[in-house]
Design an enzyme around this catalytic site. Sequence first.
Site, mmCIF file in Angstrom:
data_model
loop_
_atom_site.group_PDB
_atom_site.id
_atom_site.type_symbol
_atom_site.label_atom_id
_atom_site.label_comp_id
_atom_site.label_asym_id
_atom_site.label_seq_id
_atom_site.Cartn_x
_atom_site.Cartn_y
_atom_site.Cartn_z
ATOM 1 N N LEU A 33 -8.404 -4.242 -0.826
ATOM 2 C CA LEU A 33 -7.372 -3.825 -1.874
ATOM 3 C C LEU A 33 -7.754 -2.169 -2.276
ATOM 4 C CD1 LEU A 33 -7.211 -6.831 -4.132
ATOM 5 C CD2 LEU A 33 -5.795 -6.162 -2.556
ATOM 6 N N GLY A 36 -3.076 1.036 -4.911
ATOM 7 C CA GLY A 36 -1.794 0.869 -4.566
ATOM 8 C C GLY A 36 -1.322 -0.611 -4.763
ATOM 9 N N HIS A 37 -2.270 -1.510 -4.403
ATOM 10 C CA HIS A 37 -2.241 -3.139 -4.463
ATOM 11 C C HIS A 37 -2.375 -3.090 -6.001
ATOM 12 C CE1 HIS A 37 -4.050 -3.222 -0.345
ATOM 13 N NE2 HIS A 37 -3.044 -3.891 -0.117
ATOM 14 N N GLN A 61 0.630 -12.522 12.120
ATOM 15 C CA GLN A 61 1.525 -11.141 12.030
ATOM 16 C C GLN A 61 0.590 -10.164 12.763
ATOM 17 O OE1 GLN A 61 1.260 -10.891 7.676
ATOM 18 N NE2 GLN A 61 0.779 -9.148 7.828
ATOM 19 N N GLY A 149 5.648 -3.623 -1.805
ATOM 20 C CA GLY A 149 5.486 -2.303 -2.040
ATOM 21 C C GLY A 149 6.623 -1.900 -1.033
ATOM 22 N N GLN A 155 9.372 -4.425 5.839
ATOM 23 C CA GLN A 155 8.976 -5.688 5.523
ATOM 24 C C GLN A 155 9.703 -6.374 4.496
ATOM 25 O OE1 GLN A 155 4.731 -7.059 5.536
ATOM 26 N NE2 GLN A 155 4.671 -6.290 3.511
ATOM 27 N N ARG A 189 -5.602 0.961 5.885
ATOM 28 C CA ARG A 189 -6.288 1.756 7.052
ATOM 29 C C ARG A 189 -6.702 3.064 6.900
ATOM 30 N NH1 ARG A 189 -3.522 -1.457 11.279
ATOM 31 N NH2 ARG A 189 -2.133 -2.915 10.024
HETATM 32 P P1 AMP Z 1 -1.142 -5.422 2.360
HETATM 33 O O1 AMP Z 1 -2.238 -5.822 2.005
HETATM 34 O O2 AMP Z 1 -1.220 -4.158 3.205
HETATM 35 O O3 AMP Z 1 -0.149 -6.593 3.360
HETATM 36 O O4 AMP Z 1 -0.227 -5.116 1.396
HETATM 37 C C1 AMP Z 1 0.165 -5.968 0.478
HETATM 38 C C2 AMP Z 1 1.312 -5.362 -0.443
HETATM 39 O O5 AMP Z 1 1.021 -4.121 -1.155
HETATM 40 C C3 AMP Z 1 2.465 -5.081 0.301
HETATM 41 O O6 AMP Z 1 3.578 -5.522 -0.488
HETATM 42 C C4 AMP Z 1 2.539 -3.766 0.613
HETATM 43 O O7 AMP Z 1 3.817 -3.324 0.753
HETATM 44 C C5 AMP Z 1 1.877 -3.248 -0.750
HETATM 45 N N1 AMP Z 1 1.352 -1.806 -0.673
HETATM 46 C C6 AMP Z 1 0.519 -1.365 0.346
HETATM 47 N N2 AMP Z 1 0.132 -0.211 0.072
HETATM 48 C C7 AMP Z 1 0.901 0.174 -0.958
HETATM 49 C C8 AMP Z 1 0.871 1.597 -1.513
HETATM 50 N N3 AMP Z 1 0.350 2.798 -1.113
HETATM 51 N N4 AMP Z 1 1.884 1.589 -2.594
HETATM 52 C C9 AMP Z 1 2.578 0.596 -3.183
HETATM 53 N N5 AMP Z 1 2.394 -0.720 -2.330
HETATM 54 C C10 AMP Z 1 1.581 -1.067 -1.419
#
Ligand code: AMP
Length: 282
Positions: A33, A36-37, A61, A149, A155, A189
């Site tokens: 996390l 953003g999360h 996935q 996000g 997605q 990443r």
């Molecule tokens: P992930 O763990 O990468 O699958 O992300 C989980 C959620 O967080 C997904 O809905 C992503 O689109 C969102 N997310 C990831 N990075 C960001 C970001 N920089 N700003 C906003 N939402 C994000």
Amino acid sequence: MHIFTTVEQVQEFLASKRQNNARIAFVPTLGALHVGHLALMKHAQQIADVTVASIFVNPTQFNDPEDLKKYPRPLRSDIHQLTISKVDVLFLPMDDEIYPPGKDLSVHIDLDHLTNVLEGPTRPGHFKGVVTVVKRLLDIVQPDFLIMGQKDYQQQAIISEMIRQLQIPTKLIRHPTERADDGLALSSRNVRIDPKHRPVANTLYQALQKAKRLQFRKNPKEVVALCSDMIEEQGFNLEYFALVDGENLQPIREWNTSASIVACVAAWLGEVRLIDNEIIRE
Ligand code: AMP
């Protein structure tokens, strides 16, 4: 924060909350996390009574087994961040809990026109895995709100269409992309970006801004060419830079034909694949 590892535990807890008319918001994640999360969690807290986060590194996935193996899993730090963010529930299932042996979880709807473009061709099976896991998680949590996000624009467009086709009673809310000060979209990443590449990592963001500025001033094909050159000049290995219709994700040829337009980009910076997007018009 309650941490539940089984479907039964999470459902029992949420059933008791629902009896008291609590509204539930759900934020699914793969963990690792970042800010953003956490912004998604905050958004959830603002619109609902109970916020549920999940951390599940969904194997189906990942089309590249190496990517799955290398995916960061800093669980202690994740739990700490969710705790101080006052998230109510963390659902932390093992693979068997999401994919019980013998249970058919396939989602039989046609999303091909959305999954075959942008990320689709280079990540075969990725969106099928995303759709399956999000459907399964929605069946388990049954939230009023699902927060995703904009960072992963395709997605959320696919999940939005799945919710529409299956008439799932959950409202999808898209949260804007959270960025570093220089514009780089926050991503799990990013920790793998070589420090020597970090100063140019925001080129994707700058190219997206340029595309936005050039709307109507140059035709879409010229804009794609200019922005692609800008990214490649900084040493990126570009996979795509595309201007697409925000609803059906098909490339646009003219500025006037779509109600909403999104610029989307994917490129490799050294060993790290970065994606980003900007809504040009909504
Ligand atoms: P992930 O763990 O990468 O699958 O992300 C989980 C959620 O967080 C997904 O809905 C992503 O689109 C969102 N997310 C990831 N990075 C960001 C970001 N920089 N700003 C906003 N939402 C994000």
